[in-house]
Design a protein around this motif. Structure first.
Motif, PDB file in Angstrom:
ATOM      1  N   GLU A  87       0.739  -1.021   0.093  1.00 40.57           N
ATOM      2  CA  GLU A  87      -0.012   0.186   0.074  1.00 40.57           C
ATOM      3  C   GLU A  87       0.901   1.357  -0.051  1.00 40.57           C
ATOM      4  O   GLU A  87       1.827   1.260   0.960  1.00 40.57           O
ATOM      5  CB  GLU A  87      -1.035   0.079   1.266  1.00 40.57           C
ATOM      6  CG  GLU A  87      -2.048   0.920   1.284  1.00 40.57           C
ATOM      7  CD  GLU A  87      -2.993   1.028   2.386  1.00 40.57           C
ATOM      8  OE1 GLU A  87      -3.349   1.834   2.845  1.00 40.57           O
ATOM      9  OE2 GLU A  87      -3.250  -0.528   2.881  1.00 40.57           O
ATOM     10  N   THR A  93       2.407   4.742   0.579  1.00 40.32           N
ATOM     11  CA  THR A  93       2.494   5.773   1.609  1.00 40.32           C
ATOM     12  C   THR A  93       1.954   7.217   0.930  1.00 40.32           C
ATOM     13  O   THR A  93       1.917   7.363  -0.305  1.00 40.32           O
ATOM     14  CB  THR A  93       3.913   6.278   2.015  1.00 40.32           C
ATOM     15  OG1 THR A  93       4.750   6.856   0.772  1.00 40.32           O
ATOM     16  CG2 THR A  93       4.685   4.737   2.325  1.00 40.32           C
ATOM     17  N   GLN A 129       4.407   8.647  -1.313  1.00 39.14           N
ATOM     18  CA  GLN A 129       4.269   8.040  -3.017  1.00 39.14           C
ATOM     19  C   GLN A 129       3.230   8.098  -3.626  1.00 39.14           C
ATOM     20  O   GLN A 129       3.151   8.418  -4.752  1.00 39.14           O
ATOM     21  CB  GLN A 129       4.703   6.469  -2.197  1.00 39.14           C
ATOM     22  CG  GLN A 129       5.634   5.946  -1.969  1.00 39.14           C
ATOM     23  CD  GLN A 129       5.825   4.531  -1.425  1.00 39.14           C
ATOM     24  OE1 GLN A 129       4.772   3.985  -0.890  1.00 39.14           O
ATOM     25  NE2 GLN A 129       7.096   3.997  -1.710  1.00 39.14           N
ATOM     26  N   VAL A 176      13.869  11.638   0.564  1.00 33.86           N
ATOM     27  CA  VAL A 176      14.910  11.363   1.300  1.00 33.86           C
ATOM     28  C   VAL A 176      15.330   9.954   1.322  1.00 33.86           C
ATOM     29  O   VAL A 176      14.203   9.201   0.961  1.00 33.86           O
ATOM     30  CB  VAL A 176      14.602  11.821   2.735  1.00 33.86           C
ATOM     31  CG1 VAL A 176      14.387  13.399   3.032  1.00 33.86           C
ATOM     32  CG2 VAL A 176      13.175  10.984   3.329  1.00 33.86           C
ATOM     33  N   THR A 193      12.184   3.582  -4.850  1.00 33.34           N
ATOM     34  CA  THR A 193      12.043   2.325  -5.751  1.00 33.34           C
ATOM     35  C   THR A 193      10.710   1.966  -6.131  1.00 33.34           C
ATOM     36  O   THR A 193      10.220   1.502  -7.314  1.00 33.34           O
ATOM     37  CB  THR A 193      12.730   1.203  -5.050  1.00 33.34           C
ATOM     38  OG1 THR A 193      13.937   1.878  -4.705  1.00 33.34           O
ATOM     39  CG2 THR A 193      12.902  -0.074  -6.347  1.00 33.34           C
ATOM     40  N   GLU A 194       9.592   2.012  -5.170  1.00 36.83           N
ATOM     41  CA  GLU A 194       8.418   1.457  -5.189  1.00 36.83           C
ATOM     42  C   GLU A 194       7.618   2.566  -6.360  1.00 36.83           C
ATOM     43  O   GLU A 194       6.791   1.965  -7.185  1.00 36.83           O
ATOM     44  CB  GLU A 194       7.722   1.507  -3.834  1.00 36.83           C
ATOM     45  CG  GLU A 194       5.966   0.943  -3.798  1.00 36.83           C
ATOM     46  CD  GLU A 194       6.181  -0.305  -4.429  1.00 36.83           C
ATOM     47  OE1 GLU A 194       7.078  -1.267  -4.017  1.00 36.83           O
ATOM     48  OE2 GLU A 194       5.478  -0.651  -5.483  1.00 36.83           O
ATOM     49  N   VAL A 207       9.269   5.898   4.747  1.00 36.05           N
ATOM     50  CA  VAL A 207       7.860   5.033   4.875  1.00 36.05           C
ATOM     51  C   VAL A 207       7.978   4.521   6.178  1.00 36.05           C
ATOM     52  O   VAL A 207       8.581   4.732   7.100  1.00 36.05           O
ATOM     53  CB  VAL A 207       8.118   3.756   3.945  1.00 36.05           C
ATOM     54  CG1 VAL A 207       8.672   4.110   2.499  1.00 36.05           C
ATOM     55  CG2 VAL A 207       9.524   2.702   4.363  1.00 36.05           C
ATOM     56  N   ASP A 227      20.076  -1.467   1.481  1.00 39.88           N
ATOM     57  CA  ASP A 227      18.740  -1.379   2.413  1.00 39.88           C
ATOM     58  C   ASP A 227      19.068  -2.733   3.234  1.00 39.88           C
ATOM     59  O   ASP A 227      18.605  -3.693   3.170  1.00 39.88           O
ATOM     60  CB  ASP A 227      17.464  -1.536   1.378  1.00 39.88           C
ATOM     61  CG  ASP A 227      16.469  -1.382   2.308  1.00 39.88           C
ATOM     62  OD1 ASP A 227      16.613  -0.828   3.385  1.00 39.88           O
ATOM     63  OD2 ASP A 227      15.403  -1.684   1.922  1.00 39.88           O
ATOM     64  N   ARG A 272      16.675   1.886   8.730  1.00 37.67           N
ATOM     65  CA  ARG A 272      15.769   1.713   7.746  1.00 37.67           C
ATOM     66  C   ARG A 272      14.436   0.708   7.799  1.00 37.67           C
ATOM     67  O   ARG A 272      13.825   0.549   7.104  1.00 37.67           O
ATOM     68  CB  ARG A 272      16.478   1.363   6.324  1.00 37.67           C
ATOM     69  CG  ARG A 272      17.400   2.415   5.756  1.00 37.67           C
ATOM     70  CD  ARG A 272      18.044   1.931   4.631  1.00 37.67           C
ATOM     71  NE  ARG A 272      17.601   1.943   3.479  1.00 37.67           N
ATOM     72  CZ  ARG A 272      17.214   2.555   2.467  1.00 37.67           C
ATOM     73  NH1 ARG A 272      17.754   3.745   2.783  1.00 37.67           N
ATOM     74  NH2 ARG A 272      16.548   2.310   1.606  1.00 37.67           N
TER      75      ARG A 272
HETATM   76  P1  ADP Z   1      14.737   5.125  -1.079  1.00 40.72           P
HETATM   77  O1  ADP Z   1      15.564   4.566  -2.429  1.00 40.72           O
HETATM   78  O2  ADP Z   1      13.978   6.075  -1.421  1.00 40.72           O
HETATM   79  O3  ADP Z   1      15.911   5.149  -0.250  1.00 40.72           O
HETATM   80  P2  ADP Z   1      13.793   2.283  -0.927  1.00 40.72           P
HETATM   81  O4  ADP Z   1      12.959   2.166  -2.172  1.00 40.72           O
HETATM   82  O5  ADP Z   1      15.021   1.491  -0.790  1.00 40.72           O
HETATM   83  O6  ADP Z   1      13.994   3.674  -0.484  1.00 40.72           O
HETATM   84  O7  ADP Z   1      12.722   1.789   0.131  1.00 40.72           O
HETATM   85  C1  ADP Z   1      13.045   1.711   1.538  1.00 40.72           C
HETATM   86  C2  ADP Z   1      12.427   0.523   2.178  1.00 40.72           C
HETATM   87  O8  ADP Z   1      10.971   0.789   2.206  1.00 40.72           O
HETATM   88  C3  ADP Z   1      12.376  -0.801   1.397  1.00 40.72           C
HETATM   89  O9  ADP Z   1      12.702  -1.952   2.318  1.00 40.72           O
HETATM   90  C4  ADP Z   1      10.952  -0.865   0.827  1.00 40.72           C
HETATM   91  O10 ADP Z   1      10.800  -2.126   0.625  1.00 40.72           O
HETATM   92  C5  ADP Z   1      10.099  -0.285   1.985  1.00 40.72           C
HETATM   93  N1  ADP Z   1       9.010   0.303   1.284  1.00 40.72           N
HETATM   94  C6  ADP Z   1       8.867   1.044   0.131  1.00 40.72           C
HETATM   95  N2  ADP Z   1       7.470   1.550  -0.029  1.00 40.72           N
HETATM   96  C7  ADP Z   1       6.829   0.884   0.995  1.00 40.72           C
HETATM   97  C8  ADP Z   1       5.240   0.960   1.292  1.00 40.72           C
HETATM   98  N3  ADP Z   1       4.513   1.918   0.652  1.00 40.72           N
HETATM   99  N4  ADP Z   1       5.043   0.406   2.536  1.00 40.72           N
HETATM  100  C9  ADP Z   1       6.043  -0.196   3.289  1.00 40.72           C
HETATM  101  N5  ADP Z   1       7.276  -0.305   2.971  1.00 40.72           N
HETATM  102  C10 ADP Z   1       7.801   0.318   1.874  1.00 40.72           C
END
Ligand code: ADP
Ligand code: ZN
Ligand code: ZN
Length: 749
Positions: free
Chosen positions: A203, A205, A208, A231, A237-238, A387, A561, A601
């Motif tokens: 789901e 955030t 996002q 940040v 990535t999501e 997140v 991560d 994280r």
């Molecule tokens: P960034 O690239 O912005 O540093 P990432 O994409 O690596 O962050 O995401 C950080 C962590 O948050 C990852 O472990 C990812 O699986 C988790 N994550 C991303 N989106 C969500 C979400 N909507 N709900 C819960 N966890 C999430």
């Protein structure tokens, strides 16, 4: 028809296209690789245009015939051909050179054979079970029929472990018309089969969702260029995954650029888990066969999602809908080999050309990109929160001068030692970052100040030795790789007070092991990651918890991560700050913020300790406060005052020669040539600041003396005649020295 062909021979005499006759009844599309006669040779080339008649009014019968097409489909898509033309104009180089960027090198040299394998498949309409029943006397044939029952073709190789020596039985089944045996092209996958367990998106955030609300409509319309400032740990990535999914739904492809695949194995895993075999991976550590096969999977449309390093911006994705550039601030997006290009600019141009959306993304956008966003070239989208409501890690700056005053001569502050101890006792993990590999940074004489330098480069040598090792180790030059044994007395004054200063990753590792006996460490730097899978192995070991402390250079700063990491130590922040480069503050801010972003994280609170001799430096303070805006505003005005990019274009002519005098005189001659040109072109002179010929920051590399002429250009267009002149001066061959022209290079040594 007459085909215009650029031959794959880099030489100024053959830089223009040649005309060849396309024989009646044959067709050779634009973008196809062909074999053509040139003089008495046959060479490969690419068809860049088709004309009704020869362009220079030559009678068509004078033309030689074009040869065979080398591939089963045109290698180059029309938009990529246009891109190659644009790049050639910008880099002031022949089209043949930029065309080379578009194809895997091994495909051009023809070293790679296409791989075929024999497949068996049930004939349509055959009832496998009934046919198997009928084969009661031939149990092998019955088993094979049942194995093929699903109807999908299966590789004979794959059947071999299941049925002993199946060939004869398969031939018999084929003769009976029950199955078909056929050769099919197989692709060498970089990481074996993709497992079928595809993941579902979480789901989103609120951040996002907002970001996607801003970007998805543009993606649907096939437009838009965004700067995504999120940040560390905000879940960028999501956002990419959701955008790629949307592009695929609309029948379009996507390219995701990452700084270096080996350092972001997690990114590839995410994409494979979401999109399965639709994902192709392109990077420098693939074998030639793998690279060609991935390239073909993309070209033929089997894979529509490409995750790759810089050059993947040229991937042959048809109907491109999206390019994402992750960690857009990384220098790896500037190529350092000729022809030079900036992947961010290439992506911008490619997206505009093909109706695709561009997303540049970073927790620490480059000054250049953020300035462009402010000017309106990109739409700024921000994700200011992590997140799951996780806080950003707490950053403490430690003044190393105080430590010294208090009698602590260790490379670690009291605070870092304390926190590291706590972290390890609680069974958590830590990362220690140091921007220098090796043991000590340099060896110098306390009596006369002599520093051991490489004999061929104007650089101090670094001590390398294994932790706990008894041997004195080796001094190594990080520029050319030369090695020597460290002297025990000073070669200049004979003094025995020759000492080791500074520290590198090896030293940090040894210190951790000494302070915390029994603790397992993983060290990541160029020295420990030479093998093909070395990065992945080390990161996996840390990921599985087999080591508690990860020690590394900037390699460990990006994208990792690891949920159990709660402590991050920046051992010597000043090393980057003191680099002789106008971007030193930017790099320092980025490194500290990125490394700090590795901590906390996954619910466990993160703590970051930054050790420095300059705690009052504004850039270190902004990084500690994780205040990007404060950093940007300050740095932006500093660049304006100092006439640095983005306010100017830095250009230089660099001369290298084994003779110092030749290098110096050539640089002075070049200075005069450019000055004379500017004097007769006052409009350009007004917009150019030229510095006198001088030694380059590193005066000697690999035995070559280096002098340069540095210029700052304001408001010059890309096709500036001055830049064309510089490119021309650099192109001249002169036995005694080599002249290079560099425009906004990634580093200026
Ligand atoms: P960034 O690239 O912005 O540093 P990432 O994409 O690596 O962050 O995401 C950080 C962590 O948050 C990852 O472990 C990812 O699986 C988790 N994550 C991303 N989106 C969500 C979400 N909507 N709900 C819960 N966890 C999430
Ligand atoms: Zn000395
Ligand atoms: Zn050297």
């Amino acid at each position: 028809m007459v085909a215009q062909v650029i031959v794959d021979v880099v030489h100024t005499n053959v830089a223009h296209p040649f005309s060849y006759l396309v024989p009646e009844g044959e067709s050779v599309p634009v973008g196809a690789r062909v074999s053509v006669p040139l003089g008495r040779r046959r060479v490969d080339g690419i068809v860049v245009e088709l004309l009704e008649a020869p362009p220079d009014g030559l009678p068509p019968e004078k033309l030689r015939s074009i040869g065979a097409m080398l591939d089963d489909c045109p290698a180059l898509l029309p938009p990529l051909l246009d891109l190659a033309r644009e790049l050639a104009a910008q880099a002031h180089c022949p089209l043949a050179e930029t065309l080379r960027l578009m194809l895997p090198a091994a495909m051009r040299t023809g070293r790679v054979k296409r791989k075929k394998a024999l497949y068996a498949r049930l004939m349509p309409g055959v009832d496998a079970e009934a046919a198997a029943q009928a084969q009661r006397r031939a149990p092998k044939r019955a088993t094979l029929l049942r194995l093929l029952a699903g109807g999908a073709p299966r590789a004979v190789k794959e059947l071999e472990p299941l049925v002993h020596q199946p060939r004869e039985a398969l031939n018999a089944l084929e003769a009976a018309g029950l199955i078909a045996l056929e050769e099919r092209e197989v692709f060498r996958a970089p990481e074996g089969e993709v497992d079928a367990a595809l993941t579902q998106p979480p789901e989103w955030t609120p951040d996002q969702r907002e970001a996607l609300d801003a970007m998805l409509p543009a993606l649907r319309r096939g437009e838009g260029a965004f700067l995504l400032h999120g940040v560390t740990g905000s879940g960028k990535t999501e956002v990419y995954l959701a955008m790629v999914a949307e592009a695929l739904r609309a029948g379009r492809g996507a390219i995701i650029l990452v700084p270096e695949i080996a350092l972001t194995p997690q990114m590839v895993r995410w994409f494979r888990a979401r999109f399965g075999p639709e994902t192709a991976v392109l990077h420098s550590r693939l074998t030639d066969g793998q690279r060609c096969d991935e390239w073909r999977r993309i070209r033929l449309g089997y894979a529509r999602v490409v995750v790759g390093a810089r050059s993947a911006v040229f991937a042959p994705v048809e109907n491109l809908g999206l390019i994402v550039i992750d960690e857009e601030h990384e220098q790896t997006y500037l190529s350092d080999k000729h022809p030079r290009y900036d992947a961010r600019r290439v992506a911008m141009s490619r997206c505009a050309r093909e109706g695709a959306t561009l997303v540049l993304s970073s927790a620490t956008p480059s000054i250049l990109s953020f300035a462009m966003a402010r000017r309106g070239d990109y739409t700024l989208v921000e994700m200011p929160r992590r997140v799951r409501g996780l806080p950003l890690p707490e950053v403490t700056v430690v003044d190393m001068r105080r430590e010294l005053e208090a009698g602590n001569r260790s490379i670690f502050s009291q605070l870092l030692i304390e926190r590291l101890g706590e972290c390890l006792r609680e069974g958590r993990q830590a990362m220690l970052f140091l921007n220098r590999r090796g043991y000590n940074t340099f060896v110098s004489c306390r009596s006369c100040g002599y520093v051991v330098k490489c004999e061929r480069c104007d650089l101090s040598m670094t001590l390398h030795r294994e932790p706990g090792g008894e041997e004195p180790g080796k001094l190594r030059c990080h520029m050319c790789g030369a090695e020597r044994t460290p002297p025990t007395t000073c070669p200049e004054c004979g003094s025995r007070y020759i000492r080791y200063f500074g520290s590198g990753t090896q030293r940090v590792e040894e210190e951790v092991r000494r302070l915390f006996p029994g603790v397992e460490t993983v060290r990541m730097d160029i020295d420990t990651t030479r093998g093909r899978d070395a990065h992945a192995k080390l990161l996996d070991r840390f990921g599985r918890g087999e080591a508690q402390v990860l020690i590394g250079t900037q390699m460990i700063a990006k994208g990792l991560d690891f949920p159990r990491v709660t402590l991050v130590g920046v051992v010597a922040a000043d090393m980057t700050l003191n680099l002789p480069d106008y971007r030193a503050p930017e790099r320092t801010f980025q490194l500290i913020t990125q490394v700090a972003g590795r901590a906390g994280r996954a619910g466990l609170p993160g703590e970051v300790i930054v050790q420095t001799y300059k705690p009052e430096d504004p850039c270190i303070r902004a990084a500690a406060a994780q205040d990007y805006r404060a950093f940007f505003e300050r740095e932006f005005s500093r660049r304006r005052a100092g006439l640095y990019p983005p306010f100017t274009l830095l250009a230089r002519l660099l001369v290298e020669s084994p003779e110092e005098e030749t290098a110096r005189q050539t640089a002075e001659r070049l200075y005069d040539v450019v000055r004379t040109y500017l004097l007769s072109h006052p409009a350009q002179k007004k917009r150019t600041l030229m510095l006198r010929a001088d030694e380059a920051p590193v005066k000697r590399i690999r035995g070559q003396f280096r002098y340069h002429v540095l210029m700052k250009l304001f408001d010059h267009p890309d096709a500036s005649p001055l830049l064309a002149l510089l490119a021309e001066l650099a192109g001249v061959e002169d036995g005694a020295c080599t002249i290079y022209c560099e425009v906004n290079p990634a580093t200026m040594m």
